[in-house]
Write an enzyme that holds these catalytic residues in place. Structure first.
Site, PDB file in Angstrom:
ATOM      1  N   ASP A  38       7.773   5.783  -2.366  1.00  0.00           N
ATOM      2  CA  ASP A  38       8.259   4.463  -1.939  1.00  0.00           C
ATOM      3  C   ASP A  38       8.672   4.542  -0.476  1.00  0.00           C
ATOM      4  O   ASP A  38       9.016   5.619   0.020  1.00  0.00           O
ATOM      5  CB  ASP A  38       9.438   3.986  -2.798  1.00  0.00           C
ATOM      6  CG  ASP A  38       9.527   2.456  -2.843  1.00  0.00           C
ATOM      7  OD1 ASP A  38       9.058   1.864  -3.836  1.00  0.00           O
ATOM      8  OD2 ASP A  38      10.037   1.864  -1.870  1.00  0.00           O
ATOM      9  N   ASP A  64       5.951   5.788   4.321  1.00  0.00           N
ATOM     10  CA  ASP A  64       5.380   4.462   4.588  1.00  0.00           C
ATOM     11  C   ASP A  64       3.867   4.597   4.482  1.00  0.00           C
ATOM     12  O   ASP A  64       3.246   5.311   5.288  1.00  0.00           O
ATOM     13  CB  ASP A  64       5.796   4.041   6.008  1.00  0.00           C
ATOM     14  CG  ASP A  64       5.214   2.696   6.415  1.00  0.00           C
ATOM     15  OD1 ASP A  64       4.318   2.175   5.717  1.00  0.00           O
ATOM     16  OD2 ASP A  64       5.660   2.174   7.460  1.00  0.00           O
ATOM     17  N   ASN A  91      -0.130   0.802  -5.079  1.00  0.00           N
ATOM     18  CA  ASN A  91       0.695  -0.297  -5.575  1.00  0.00           C
ATOM     19  C   ASN A  91       1.720  -0.807  -4.560  1.00  0.00           C
ATOM     20  O   ASN A  91       2.307  -1.861  -4.758  1.00  0.00           O
ATOM     21  CB  ASN A  91       1.403   0.166  -6.853  1.00  0.00           C
ATOM     22  CG  ASN A  91       2.343  -0.859  -7.391  1.00  0.00           C
ATOM     23  OD1 ASN A  91       1.912  -1.840  -7.991  1.00  0.00           O
ATOM     24  ND2 ASN A  91       3.638  -0.678  -7.154  1.00  0.00           N
ATOM     25  N   TYR A 157      -0.771 -13.066   2.760  1.00  0.00           N
ATOM     26  CA  TYR A 157      -0.770 -12.324   1.494  1.00  0.00           C
ATOM     27  C   TYR A 157      -2.146 -12.447   0.831  1.00  0.00           C
ATOM     28  O   TYR A 157      -2.690 -11.466   0.329  1.00  0.00           O
ATOM     29  CB  TYR A 157       0.339 -12.877   0.584  1.00  0.00           C
ATOM     30  CG  TYR A 157       0.594 -12.048  -0.648  1.00  0.00           C
ATOM     31  CD1 TYR A 157       1.386 -10.903  -0.584  1.00  0.00           C
ATOM     32  CD2 TYR A 157       0.056 -12.403  -1.882  1.00  0.00           C
ATOM     33  CE1 TYR A 157       1.632 -10.141  -1.720  1.00  0.00           C
ATOM     34  CE2 TYR A 157       0.298 -11.653  -3.019  1.00  0.00           C
ATOM     35  CZ  TYR A 157       1.083 -10.518  -2.940  1.00  0.00           C
ATOM     36  OH  TYR A 157       1.315  -9.774  -4.064  1.00  0.00           O
ATOM     37  N   LYS A 161      -4.530  -9.195  -0.006  1.00  0.00           N
ATOM     38  CA  LYS A 161      -4.963  -8.850  -1.357  1.00  0.00           C
ATOM     39  C   LYS A 161      -6.472  -9.021  -1.534  1.00  0.00           C
ATOM     40  O   LYS A 161      -7.117  -8.220  -2.225  1.00  0.00           O
ATOM     41  CB  LYS A 161      -4.191  -9.682  -2.392  1.00  0.00           C
ATOM     42  CG  LYS A 161      -2.705  -9.300  -2.484  1.00  0.00           C
ATOM     43  CD  LYS A 161      -2.495  -7.850  -2.945  1.00  0.00           C
ATOM     44  CE  LYS A 161      -1.048  -7.544  -3.273  1.00  0.00           C
ATOM     45  NZ  LYS A 161      -0.833  -6.172  -3.750  1.00  0.00           N
TER      46      LYS A 161
HETATM   47  P1  ADP Z   1       6.328  -5.637  -7.332  1.00  0.00           P
HETATM   48  O1  ADP Z   1       6.778  -4.720  -8.400  1.00  0.00           O
HETATM   49  O2  ADP Z   1       6.337  -7.077  -7.699  1.00  0.00           O
HETATM   50  O3  ADP Z   1       5.022  -5.196  -6.698  1.00  0.00           O
HETATM   51  P2  ADP Z   1       8.499  -4.767  -5.635  1.00  0.00           P
HETATM   52  O4  ADP Z   1       8.946  -5.298  -4.328  1.00  0.00           O
HETATM   53  O5  ADP Z   1       9.507  -4.680  -6.737  1.00  0.00           O
HETATM   54  O6  ADP Z   1       7.313  -5.666  -6.088  1.00  0.00           O
HETATM   55  O7  ADP Z   1       7.796  -3.340  -5.449  1.00  0.00           O
HETATM   56  C1  ADP Z   1       6.992  -3.015  -4.368  1.00  0.00           C
HETATM   57  C2  ADP Z   1       7.430  -1.643  -3.862  1.00  0.00           C
HETATM   58  O8  ADP Z   1       6.594  -1.253  -2.767  1.00  0.00           O
HETATM   59  C3  ADP Z   1       8.869  -1.648  -3.361  1.00  0.00           C
HETATM   60  O9  ADP Z   1       9.627  -0.649  -4.010  1.00  0.00           O
HETATM   61  C4  ADP Z   1       8.742  -1.378  -1.876  1.00  0.00           C
HETATM   62  O10 ADP Z   1       9.813  -0.614  -1.328  1.00  0.00           O
HETATM   63  C5  ADP Z   1       7.429  -0.631  -1.809  1.00  0.00           C
HETATM   64  N1  ADP Z   1       6.796  -0.686  -0.475  1.00  0.00           N
HETATM   65  C6  ADP Z   1       6.724  -1.753   0.342  1.00  0.00           C
HETATM   66  N2  ADP Z   1       6.126  -1.424   1.495  1.00  0.00           N
HETATM   67  C7  ADP Z   1       5.811  -0.099   1.412  1.00  0.00           C
HETATM   68  C8  ADP Z   1       5.201   0.835   2.288  1.00  0.00           C
HETATM   69  N3  ADP Z   1       4.775   0.466   3.484  1.00  0.00           N
HETATM   70  N4  ADP Z   1       5.057   2.116   1.859  1.00  0.00           N
HETATM   71  C9  ADP Z   1       5.491   2.496   0.631  1.00  0.00           C
HETATM   72  N5  ADP Z   1       6.082   1.652  -0.233  1.00  0.00           N
HETATM   73  C10 ADP Z   1       6.250   0.367   0.144  1.00  0.00           C
END
Ligand code: ADP
Length: 257
Positions: A38, A64, A91, A157, A161
């Protein structure tokens, strides 16, 4: 046995919370060693710790996905810990969206392409050689209800996607020849942080247009991700599996109305 991930290493990006977390947990329940990634290192580590507490193997890696060097370091860590990544679930996602005429649209487009398209590409690039070498791999990309029909007022978005769906279909044709299946799961609106922020009016509009009358649970979506990545999904390639309860897309609404 069909869902057995024993001796498999699974990397799930954006799995500190939400659908990614549900998927990471389900992979672990089915025997996988899981790399929980994450952007938020703390939630990655806490999810990994929860998984380890069940007796499964997991590590948390803050990175990231849109940063090539961070992704390379993450995959190296995964390799040191668990060996070749057999399954990659792209994801990580951002919900940031807004109307085209919004002054912020340039930044929003960039962010959506950086995370959804380039983030997925960076991860695929880092794991693909190992998959080719062993003649086996599974890549699952999280697309969206937005690829069923664009959703008004969120072009960045939509484009992020749709581009990931294009990558899925194209790579399925090429990498299938190497034993690597590339598919997508298109969640509808799920019970996560994103929908928590919706107004009552938006929630009502969505649920009125959903035959099942509810948001997806993260587990509903995780089930489809695990299925596609498992041996039970071995003959599925280039497919986008919708997990949206039959949601009718909504044409024109604002997330902030
Ligand atoms: P959903 O479960 O609806 O897709 P969430 O916001 O709960 O949405 O989960 C998406 C996850 O992706 C979050 O935990 C967020 O921190 C993570 N995320 C967002 N941007 C990045 C990134 N650039 N690199 C890694 N993780 C990311």
């Amino acid at each position: 046995m069909e869902y057995d991930f024993t001796d498999r290493t699974v990397l799930v990006t954006g799995s500190g919370r939400g659908m990614g977390k549900a998927a990471a947990e389900k992979f672990a329940e089915n025997g996988a060693s899981v790399v929980v990634n994450d952007l938020d290192a703390e939630v990655a580590e806490s999810t990994a710790a929860e998984i380890r507490a069940t007796g499964a193997d997991a590590i948390g890696v803050g990175a990231d996905v849109s940063d090539e060097a961070e992704v390379a370091a993450m995959v190296e860590t995964a390799a040191d810990e668990f060996g070749t990544v057999d399954v990659l679930l792209n994801n990580a996602g951002v919900g940031d969206a807004g109307p085209f005429l919004d002054e912020q649209y340039d930044d929003t487009f960039q962010l959506n392409l950086d995370v959804h398209l380039h983030g997925s590409l960076n991860c695929i690039r880092e794991v693909v050689d190992g998959m080719v070498e062993q003649g086996y791999g599974k890549i699952v990309n999280t697309t969206s209800i937005h690829t069923k029909n664009a959703v008004g007022m969120s072009p960045a978005y939509d484009v992020g996607k749709f581009s990931l769906l294009g990558l899925t279909k194209s790579l399925a044709l090429e990498l299938g020849r190497e034993g690597i299946r590339v598919n997508a799961v298109a969640p509808g609106w799920a019970d996560t942080r994103m929908t928590d922020e919706f107004s009552d009016a938006v929630t009502e509009q969505i649920l009125d247009n959903n035959p099942l009358g509810r948001f997806a649970d993260p587990e509903d979506v995780a089930n489809a991700m695990v299925f596609l990545a498992s041996p039970a999904g071995d003959y599925i390639n280039g497919h986008e599996l919708r997990v949206d309860g039959g949601q009718v897309p909504i044409d024109s609404w604002r997330l902030d109305n």
